[in-house]
Write an enzyme that holds these catalytic residues in place. Structure first.
Site, PDB file in Angstrom:
ATOM      1  CD  GLU A   1      -0.051  -1.553   2.955  1.00  0.00           C
ATOM      2  OE1 GLU A   1       0.481  -1.766   4.042  1.00  0.00           O
ATOM      3  OE2 GLU A   1      -0.400  -2.452   2.179  1.00  0.00           O
TER       4      GLU A   1
ATOM      5  CG  ASP B   1      19.931  20.558 -34.797  1.00  0.00           C
ATOM      6  OD1 ASP B   1      20.579  19.953 -35.678  1.00  0.00           O
ATOM      7  OD2 ASP B   1      19.408  21.668 -34.986  1.00  0.00           O
TER       8      ASP B   1
END
Length: 887
Positions: A328, A371
């Protein structure tokens, strides 16, 4: 514009409602106080001229006054989508109740209450409350932290406002949240449209509005009256929040903000974005465990009824065992780990995480697409070599070229040198430039592709020197050369260009003073080669990424030779080069296979970048994409992790998962480490917790069938689970093993389940071995059942503490480091197991003190268990290393 905005349209306080109001009243209905705003006319009926819109808004083309803006902001609130606002703590608490694990616990608690097992039901309720409080508090802190980080890169908008009614408008930047209906804003390329707006003026404006209409191509917009075809979204006079400017510029008036925009309405309908791969993995593991937890009670009931003749009296025990199987604390740990990593990145490296799960995704990233320009290299060239006609180094050629660049700048009165001239001037010494006096200059002409200057050497008054520099194909025809010499020099220049260098040719001639410059019959002097200036931290960052298992792919619009040269200078091994022309001929499966072994993708358009990103994902890679322009947006959205620098275009920055302080690959390396740290801690928690829980459940079920009484009372099982839950937050602060940072952190459900089953079985063997110990130690008078419960309660907490220490990377004994948070937490858990049975709270649970002989025998069992655990851990690590090496 003056005619449209005259009369009442210029009256900024007008409250005539020319637009239909929110209650459906027709246009022209009276509207008390401020005008009724934010309802757009239909483009199909021709309504909503600019004059009507301005009157309905009570605004004009000069913009609102500051007082009017404050009044409207108080009335309409912030310009933010309601669902995007950070929820309050009570709302987070209510949301945590809907978590699957919490729902299972609540169901089990209701079952316990139905059979009047109030103690079991109370402890389960306590577990639910503790879990929900921890989770909601963690998410609330994470939300506040993330909101603060977002404000560091908050999108701003250029707005036109006035100090008073009679003062001229002033243009300034304000946060988008402060925008109000009636504001006049200015838009340019890359800007996000900050709200729903009506154009006042426009020039070549096109926008991307795929988020609203699904149109992938930019849509033309115009301020001219005359509706377009279709609904209001197709009306060229309006732009909408959620779209972005692709090209052109515009001035517009805001007609709707916040939740009243079209984007706000669409956002409420579409709900939250789809789950990431990490979230899907966690959900997959969670649902497997939930099925086990729901199946456990009926299986226990049936087994006890068949073998022991027990009935519903075993139901609370079965429920407690199912609760023990449920992790839990998983949502709490996930939120805490990711929030801590995001806060650390922002504080130490300036990296802002806009979406917490993205931190795990970047830890799982194994391919980064970048790039070339601005990332691997700077936006400027530098001189590489100066060569004579034979290809040998010749400094004199650089001196001629630098002199031509300097006097072109001075004599032509240019504001600044271009990039190539700046590189020449930087490489040359000042004495070279001062050795000549400029006479005249013919600056660089793009059509001729060359520049010429005439200089005078001090002391020589009858002869001047003409210097010409430019493209090789433009200079060679002006030189006195034979065809063979011209062909040889062209081959020499081509060889330099093929090596990824830019090439300038330099030629000179002498001419009488006063003669007009004539660019023919020149003497060829040589070539100047230039390369891209490498980013100063790129080589180190790339080596760091490679050491962490991240492959860099270069997606550039530049020439392939230039990109390959930059990669080679930075130490990137170029496995293959693919140009856009070749890429267009490949099918998607072919591209998927080829992209895996290709390093440079050259001459790429935005569509090519997106397609390459998808191909890499189809090949099983987790892909990150670093971009800063509007043209990078499609690929950035497609990637698993979109990354943008802080100075990127607004729309790109807004859509990025991570925002960097600068376009620096080093920061990405730090983000990868933080992501793997957080992901490793989550995986460690899952492995240790679930394997321990599974082992306990197997042993508990086996003991329940072998013993004439329950091995532990339901309340004891639940308190034991609560103690372990209290120790688990330490995993969020664990220190990962250095090896964990060298490979992507992928949460593989199958690998996790294999680990859980293997180590869970080992844990069960240790628990069952305790049977023999207890049978030997408890011979004699006394309450065997209570002592058995106490002995197993202690053993279970001690074995869980041992598992935490031996399987946690940051614990004592791993790499000779000092004890970490997990070690201290495990020590507290062990102390609880040893002390609680003999304490008053233990007596209330039905526990009692144990005989001294038991502790000696238990120490022997734990020692054997530790040896087996270490052997299993080494075997698992060798197996995993072998699997990773195969991949």
């Amino acid at each position: 514009m003056s005619e449209q905005s005259g009369g009442r349209g210029e009256d900024e306080t007008s409250s005539v409602a020319a637009l239909p109001n929110a209650s459906g009243a027709p246009a022209g209905a009276p509207s008390p106080g401020l005008p009724v705003l934010r309802v757009l006319p239909s483009a199909a009926d021709g309504g909503g001229s600019l004059h009507e819109v301005l009157r309905g808004l009570g605004a004009g083309p000069r913009g609102l006054t500051e007082a009017q803006a404050e009044e409207r902001r108080a009335r309409f609130g912030e310009n933010a989508v309601p669902d995007a606002r950070d929820p309050s703590w009570p709302r987070l608490f209510a949301r945590s109740l809907r978590d699957p694990f919490t729902a299972v616990l609540l169901c089990l608690g209701l079952v316990s209450a139905a059979v009047f097992a109030w103690g079991t039901a109370s402890v389960i309720l306590l577990l639910v409350v503790v879990s929900c409080v921890l989770r909601s508090s963690g998410e609330h802190r994470a939300g506040r932290s993330t909101a603060g980080l977002r404000r560091l890169v908050a999108t701003t908008v250029t707005v036109q406002r006035r100090a008073g009614q009679d003062t001229p408008p002033v243009t300034r930047e304000i946060p988008v949240e402060e925008l109000v209906p009636g504001d006049v804003v200015r838009l340019g390329p890359g800007d996000l449209v900050p709200a729903d707006v009506r154009l006042l003026r426009s020039s070549g404006l096109t926008v991307h509005q795929a988020a609203l209409t699904g149109e992938s191509a930019p849509v033309e917009k115009s301020a001219e009256d005359g509706p377009g075809e279709g609904g209001v979204l197709q009306d060229p006079r309006y732009c909408f929040q959620g779209s972005s400017v692709a090209s052109g510029s515009a001035t517009a008036v805001v007609v709707a903000t916040g939740g009243d925009t079209r984007f706000g309405a669409a956002h409420r309908r579409t709900g939250k974005p789809p789950a990431t791969s990490f979230e899907r993995s966690v959900q997959g593991v969670s649902w497997i465990l939930i099925r086990f937890a729901l199946l456990t009670p009926p299986l226990v009931l049936m087994a006890n009824a068949a073998l022991r003749g027990r009935g519903l009296e075993t139901l609370p025990f079965a429920v407690a065992v199912a609760v023990g199987l449920t992790p839990e604390m998983l949502p709490v740990l996930v939120t805490t780990c990711l929030a801590r990593g995001a806060a650390l990145l922002a504080r130490t490296h300036g990296v802002i995480v806009g979406r917490l799960p993205a931190l795990h995704d970047i830890g799982a990233m194994d391919v980064l697409c970048v790039d070339k320009t601005g990332t691997l290299t700077r936006d400027r060239p530098v001189v590489h070599r100066a060569l004579d006609a034979e290809g040998h180094d010749e400094p004199e050629v650089l001196r001629w070229a630098a002199a031509a660049a300097w006097w072109s700048l001075q004599l032509a009165d240019l504001p600044a040198p271009d990039a190539l001239d700046e590189a020449l001037l930087t490489a040359a010494d000042e004495d070279t430039l001062m050795a000549y006096d400029g006479v005249t200059a013919l600056p660089f002409d793009p059509a001729r592709r060359l520049a010429t200057v005439v200089v005078r050497t001090p002391g020589r008054f009858d002869t001047h020197t003409l210097i010409t520099k430019g493209a090789v194909d433009a200079v060679l025809p002006r030189c006195s050369l034979s065809d063979d010499e011209r062909s040889r020099l062209r081959d020499l220049a081509d060889a330099q260009a093929a090596d990824g260098l830019r090439v300038l040719a330099v030629a000179t001639t002498e001419l009488p003073a006063g003669d007009r410059p004539r660019e023919h019959g020149l003497a060829f002097r040589g070539l100047v080669t230039l390369r891209d200036d490498l980013a100063p931290t790129a080589a180190e960052a790339l080596a760091q990424l490679a050491g962490r298992g991240v492959t860099v792919k270069v997606l550039t619009g530049d020439h392939p030779g230039t990109a390959v040269r930059a990669c080679r200078d930075l130490g990137i091994t170029v496995a293959g080069v693919l140009t856009a022309e070749r890429l267009d001929t490949l099918t998607d499966p072919e591209l998927t296979e080829l992209a895996r072994r290709t390093t440079v993708f050259a001459r790429c358009t935005p569509e090519h970048k997106t397609r390459v990103t998808r191909a890499l994902q189809a090949g099983g890679h987790t892909v990150g994409f670093l971009g800063d322009g509007v043209n990078d947006l499609p690929a950035l959205r497609t990637a698993d992790v979109g990354i943008a620098p802080r100075d990127a275009a607004g729309v790109t920055r807004q859509n990025a998962d991570l925002v960097l302080a600068g376009k620096d690959l080093t920061a990405i390396g730090h983000a990868v480490a933080a992501g793997r740290h957080a992901g490793g801690n989550i995986a460690t928690y899952l492995r240790i917790t679930l394997s321990s829980n599974l082992g306990n459940v197997i042993a508990m079920l086996s003991a329940g069938l072998l013993l004439p009484f329950l091995p532990m009372l339901p309340a004891q099982v639940l308190v034991q689970n609560l103690c372990f839950d209290a120790a688990q937050p330490a995993f969020a602060h664990d220190r990962p093993a250095p090896s964990a940072l060298r490979r992507p952190t992928v949460l593989d459900p199958r690998e996790l389940l294999r680990f859980i089953v293997g180590f869970g079985a080992l844990n069960a063997v240790a628990d069952l071995a305790t049977f023999g110990v207890l049978a030997f130690a408890l011979r004699g008078p006394g309450d065997d059942e209570a002592l058995f419960h106490s002995g197993w309660f202690t053993e279970n907490l001690l074995t869980q503490a041992v598992v935490m220490v031996l399987l946690s990377p940051g614990s004592l004994g791993r790499g000779g480091r000092r004890p970490g948070p997990v070690t201290w937490s495990a020590a507290a858990l062990a102390a609880t197991g040893l002390l609680l049975p003999a304490s008053p709270p233990g007596a209330a649970l039905g526990l009692g003190p144990l005989p001294g002989v038991y502790y000696g025998l238990l120490a022997a069992v734990l020692a054997l268990y530790a040896v087996g655990l270490l052997a299993a851990r080494r075997r698992h690590e060798r197996h995993r290393a072998g699997v990773l090496s195969c991949h």
